[in-house]
Design an enzyme around this catalytic site. Sequence first.
Site, PDB file in Angstrom:
ATOM      1  N   GLU A  35      -5.445  34.486  -1.251  1.00 43.33           N
ATOM      2  CA  GLU A  35      -4.535  33.561  -0.566  1.00 43.33           C
ATOM      3  C   GLU A  35      -4.035  34.200   0.714  1.00 43.33           C
ATOM      4  O   GLU A  35      -3.596  35.353   0.712  1.00 43.33           O
ATOM      5  CB  GLU A  35      -3.363  33.215  -1.499  1.00 43.33           C
ATOM      6  CG  GLU A  35      -2.222  32.441  -0.855  1.00 43.33           C
ATOM      7  CD  GLU A  35      -2.669  31.131  -0.192  1.00 43.33           C
ATOM      8  OE1 GLU A  35      -3.243  30.284  -0.883  1.00 43.33           O
ATOM      9  OE2 GLU A  35      -2.416  30.968   1.024  1.00 43.33           O
ATOM     10  N   LYS A  36      -4.083  33.443   1.809  1.00 41.54           N
ATOM     11  CA  LYS A  36      -3.701  34.035   3.101  1.00 41.54           C
ATOM     12  C   LYS A  36      -2.252  33.770   3.502  1.00 41.54           C
ATOM     13  O   LYS A  36      -1.752  34.335   4.457  1.00 41.54           O
ATOM     14  CB  LYS A  36      -4.645  33.541   4.205  1.00 41.54           C
ATOM     15  CG  LYS A  36      -4.557  32.066   4.526  1.00 41.54           C
ATOM     16  CD  LYS A  36      -5.536  31.707   5.644  1.00 41.54           C
ATOM     17  CE  LYS A  36      -5.513  30.237   5.948  1.00 41.54           C
ATOM     18  NZ  LYS A  36      -6.482  29.826   6.949  1.00 41.54           N
ATOM     19  N   GLY A 184       2.897   6.469  11.035  1.00 38.72           N
ATOM     20  CA  GLY A 184       2.149   6.394   9.783  1.00 38.72           C
ATOM     21  C   GLY A 184       3.052   6.012   8.622  1.00 38.72           C
ATOM     22  O   GLY A 184       3.987   6.742   8.292  1.00 38.72           O
ATOM     23  N   ALA A 185       2.770   4.832   8.020  1.00 40.89           N
ATOM     24  CA  ALA A 185       3.577   4.370   6.878  1.00 40.89           C
ATOM     25  C   ALA A 185       2.876   4.703   5.569  1.00 40.89           C
ATOM     26  O   ALA A 185       2.748   3.879   4.667  1.00 40.89           O
ATOM     27  CB  ALA A 185       3.820   2.862   6.986  1.00 40.89           C
ATOM     28  N   GLY A 186       2.372   5.954   5.495  1.00 38.74           N
ATOM     29  CA  GLY A 186       1.781   6.441   4.249  1.00 38.74           C
ATOM     30  C   GLY A 186       2.852   7.163   3.446  1.00 38.74           C
ATOM     31  O   GLY A 186       4.057   6.984   3.672  1.00 38.74           O
ATOM     32  N   GLU A 207       3.180   1.845  12.339  1.00 43.38           N
ATOM     33  CA  GLU A 207       1.989   1.889  11.488  1.00 43.38           C
ATOM     34  C   GLU A 207       0.863   1.097  12.131  1.00 43.38           C
ATOM     35  O   GLU A 207       1.073   0.001  12.653  1.00 43.38           O
ATOM     36  CB  GLU A 207       2.341   1.334  10.087  1.00 43.38           C
ATOM     37  CG  GLU A 207       1.178   0.969   9.202  1.00 43.38           C
ATOM     38  CD  GLU A 207       0.230   2.131   8.853  1.00 43.38           C
ATOM     39  OE1 GLU A 207       0.713   3.210   8.525  1.00 43.38           O
ATOM     40  OE2 GLU A 207      -0.999   1.922   8.939  1.00 43.38           O
ATOM     41  N   VAL A 241      -0.457   3.854  18.237  1.00 42.86           N
ATOM     42  CA  VAL A 241       0.253   4.825  19.062  1.00 42.86           C
ATOM     43  C   VAL A 241      -0.757   5.452  20.023  1.00 42.86           C
ATOM     44  O   VAL A 241      -1.800   5.943  19.601  1.00 42.86           O
ATOM     45  CB  VAL A 241       0.918   5.901  18.179  1.00 42.86           C
ATOM     46  CG1 VAL A 241       1.497   7.024  19.035  1.00 42.86           C
ATOM     47  CG2 VAL A 241       2.008   5.271  17.321  1.00 42.86           C
ATOM     48  N   ALA A 325      -1.977  16.806  -5.712  1.00 33.87           N
ATOM     49  CA  ALA A 325      -1.951  18.109  -6.380  1.00 33.87           C
ATOM     50  C   ALA A 325      -2.503  18.015  -7.802  1.00 33.87           C
ATOM     51  O   ALA A 325      -3.293  18.860  -8.231  1.00 33.87           O
ATOM     52  CB  ALA A 325      -0.521  18.635  -6.404  1.00 33.87           C
ATOM     53  N   HIS A 449      15.699   1.634 -26.575  1.00 34.68           N
ATOM     54  CA  HIS A 449      16.624   0.727 -25.884  1.00 34.68           C
ATOM     55  C   HIS A 449      17.981   1.377 -25.726  1.00 34.68           C
ATOM     56  O   HIS A 449      18.468   1.984 -26.667  1.00 34.68           O
ATOM     57  CB  HIS A 449      16.771  -0.570 -26.694  1.00 34.68           C
ATOM     58  CG  HIS A 449      17.783  -1.504 -26.088  1.00 34.68           C
ATOM     59  ND1 HIS A 449      17.500  -2.267 -24.971  1.00 34.68           N
ATOM     60  CD2 HIS A 449      19.081  -1.758 -26.416  1.00 34.68           C
ATOM     61  CE1 HIS A 449      18.572  -2.974 -24.647  1.00 34.68           C
ATOM     62  NE2 HIS A 449      19.549  -2.680 -25.512  1.00 34.68           N
TER      63      HIS A 449
HETATM   64  P1  NAD Z   1      -1.615   8.627   4.279  1.00 31.92           P
HETATM   65  O1  NAD Z   1      -3.082   8.524   4.313  1.00 31.92           O
HETATM   66  O2  NAD Z   1      -0.883   8.394   3.010  1.00 31.92           O
HETATM   67  O3  NAD Z   1      -0.987   7.641   5.360  1.00 31.92           O
HETATM   68  C1  NAD Z   1      -1.292   7.718   6.724  1.00 31.92           C
HETATM   69  C2  NAD Z   1      -0.860   6.432   7.391  1.00 31.92           C
HETATM   70  O4  NAD Z   1      -0.995   6.579   8.780  1.00 31.92           O
HETATM   71  C3  NAD Z   1      -1.703   5.238   6.993  1.00 31.92           C
HETATM   72  O5  NAD Z   1      -0.856   4.173   6.658  1.00 31.92           O
HETATM   73  C4  NAD Z   1      -2.523   4.957   8.235  1.00 31.92           C
HETATM   74  O6  NAD Z   1      -2.874   3.595   8.355  1.00 31.92           O
HETATM   75  C5  NAD Z   1      -1.557   5.384   9.319  1.00 31.92           C
HETATM   76  N1  NAD Z   1      -2.173   5.730  10.595  1.00 31.92           N
HETATM   77  C6  NAD Z   1      -3.337   6.371  10.818  1.00 31.92           C
HETATM   78  N2  NAD Z   1      -3.546   6.497  12.140  1.00 31.92           N
HETATM   79  C7  NAD Z   1      -2.491   5.929  12.766  1.00 31.92           C
HETATM   80  C8  NAD Z   1      -2.118   5.735  14.131  1.00 31.92           C
HETATM   81  N3  NAD Z   1      -2.887   6.188  15.113  1.00 31.92           N
HETATM   82  N4  NAD Z   1      -0.960   5.096  14.417  1.00 31.92           N
HETATM   83  C9  NAD Z   1      -0.166   4.644  13.413  1.00 31.92           C
HETATM   84  N5  NAD Z   1      -0.473   4.796  12.111  1.00 31.92           N
HETATM   85  C10 NAD Z   1      -1.613   5.429  11.789  1.00 31.92           C
HETATM   86  O7  NAD Z   1      -1.309  10.074   4.875  1.00 31.92           O
HETATM   87  P2  NAD Z   1       0.005  10.960   4.870  1.00 31.92           P
HETATM   88  O8  NAD Z   1       1.215  10.142   4.576  1.00 31.92           O
HETATM   89  O9  NAD Z   1      -0.061  11.755   6.123  1.00 31.92           O
HETATM   90  O10 NAD Z   1      -0.256  11.899   3.640  1.00 31.92           O
HETATM   91  C11 NAD Z   1      -1.393  12.761   3.640  1.00 31.92           C
HETATM   92  C12 NAD Z   1      -1.878  13.002   2.238  1.00 31.92           C
HETATM   93  O11 NAD Z   1      -0.933  13.744   1.529  1.00 31.92           O
HETATM   94  C13 NAD Z   1      -2.125  11.712   1.510  1.00 31.92           C
HETATM   95  O12 NAD Z   1      -3.450  11.708   1.049  1.00 31.92           O
HETATM   96  C14 NAD Z   1      -1.171  11.741   0.381  1.00 31.92           C
HETATM   97  O13 NAD Z   1      -1.764  11.295  -0.820  1.00 31.92           O
HETATM   98  C15 NAD Z   1      -0.761  13.196   0.253  1.00 31.92           C
HETATM   99  N6  NAD Z   1       0.643  13.245  -0.141  1.00 31.92           N
HETATM  100  C16 NAD Z   1       0.971  12.901  -1.408  1.00 31.92           C
HETATM  101  C17 NAD Z   1       2.300  12.866  -1.773  1.00 31.92           C
HETATM  102  C18 NAD Z   1       2.670  12.473  -3.172  1.00 31.92           C
HETATM  103  O14 NAD Z   1       1.798  12.463  -4.024  1.00 31.92           O
HETATM  104  N7  NAD Z   1       3.909  12.088  -3.420  1.00 31.92           N
HETATM  105  C19 NAD Z   1       3.290  13.187  -0.864  1.00 31.92           C
HETATM  106  C20 NAD Z   1       2.917  13.514   0.420  1.00 31.92           C
HETATM  107  C21 NAD Z   1       1.583  13.543   0.774  1.00 31.92           C
END
Ligand code: NAD
Length: 470
Positions: A35-36, A184-186, A207, A241, A325, A449
Amino acid sequence: MSDNNFDLVVIGAGPGGYVAAIRAAQLGLSVACVEKRGSLGGTCLNIGCIPSKALLQSSHHYEMAAEEFAAHGIKTGKLGLDLPAMMARKDKVVEGLTKGVDLLFRKNKVTRVDGAATLIDAETVAVRGGDGREVETLKAENILIATGSESTPLKGVPIDEKRIVTSTGALALGKVPKRLIVIGAGIIGLEMGSVWRRLGAEVTVLEFLDRILPGMDAEIAKQTQRILARQGMKFRLAQRVTGAKATASGVTVTAEPVAGGEAETFKADIVLVAVGRRPHTEGLGLEKVGVETDAHGFVPVDSDFQTNIPGIFAIGDVIGGAMLAHKAEDEGVAVAETLAGEAAHVNYDAIPGVVYTWPEVAVVGQTEEQLKEAGTAYRVGKFPFTANSRARSNADTDGLVKVLADAGTDALLGVHIVGPSAGDLIQEAVVAMEFGGSAEDLARSSHGHPGLAEAVKEAALAVHGRPIHI
Ligand code: NAD
């Protein structure tokens, strides 16, 4: 066997790598893990899952104290935020858990090797220190690549981890930004956006798609957006963006509608780029030993997680699929057990996904959209938390449970929850699906319950049109 000869050398001590190393050692293999980073646990423990959950919990308490306590009849003095203390608590949690992995390594006799690993050939790994000099050469019968992923950069949006940050910078801001723009709404965007909104930032999420949480069940994603918007998070969907510029007074983000039209500028103190993650293989020497990568940089593997080079395996984010993970852990265990001669298998149909906003979002199995696309005949059962007695007692009634079952066999095909503690509630669905369970199985299992899990039971009952409490 010399000191530097191992049955297995694992590269990367994230949840995939360290779990694989421990499991292999449990099964009698001699194991080294390189591990680095200087501390074990990978992105998840150091700059991901764990510090974000620490801040999510702290900021949730803060918001509860500010918004909810009064309704419970709890009076507090003037509420204050001690951000350095909040950050210090987070750092302490991280330190405790990463040191815990160290202890587990010692307990299981996994050799920890600090440094950056490079493949020399299919049986040799060179380890270099921070100064680039080789510190050790390891000989390995098998090599496991578990090097994870890194934030995907966005063209025209230069990261400085101060004003324009990835999740790493967003976990360590020195003060609460007045305005935060999340690109990004991920999962990362919504989790970190929630932290800073609760602490007082005005958060706008830009997003690209016309929805949030791509890949998740659309109805659940829509409900989640509605709830988060009610909490004050602003959403601008279908925005591309095109650039961001940091000046002394803040950051200007430019975006244009995906459908075409005039560009708009957004001003912020901090911009979080959360547009996904990409595999991390830099400096590994994959080309040198001929390990193939695909067009996106992922390492393709067979059903035993073996790369195109015999004896070299890969798991976790670096092989693609869900970047989670626990998925990496399951794959790590499978590799260890396969190497020890056992039969191993990862059931990708029953891997949960959780978004730790509040309410949480938790999913397992197929979405309604996927079932429609596959032409599968299914039934849906839904139950809202407003009708769950525990949720009402807790004043936590946002959200619903949605159960999807096969119309013919009643087998569970997917369970999707947005609601309080959804991340824990989903687990009964995971177990049920792992055992090939049906909606009827969930519905007939006794649920304590009053419990939030009764909403899962009721949604399963609703699959057959017979919920009791709605
Ligand atoms: P994500 O893939 O979940 O979401 C990225 C979002 O960015 C998407 O909605 C996408 O449509 C949007 N996007 C992409 N390009 C864009 C642009 N140019 N302009 C605007 N929106 C854009 O990625 P993340 O939220 O960065 O997370 C990365 C990874 O880490 C994911 O695979 C996720 O599963 C993992 N993660 C998991 C957890 C958890 O399990 N709770 C928590 C954090 C991260």
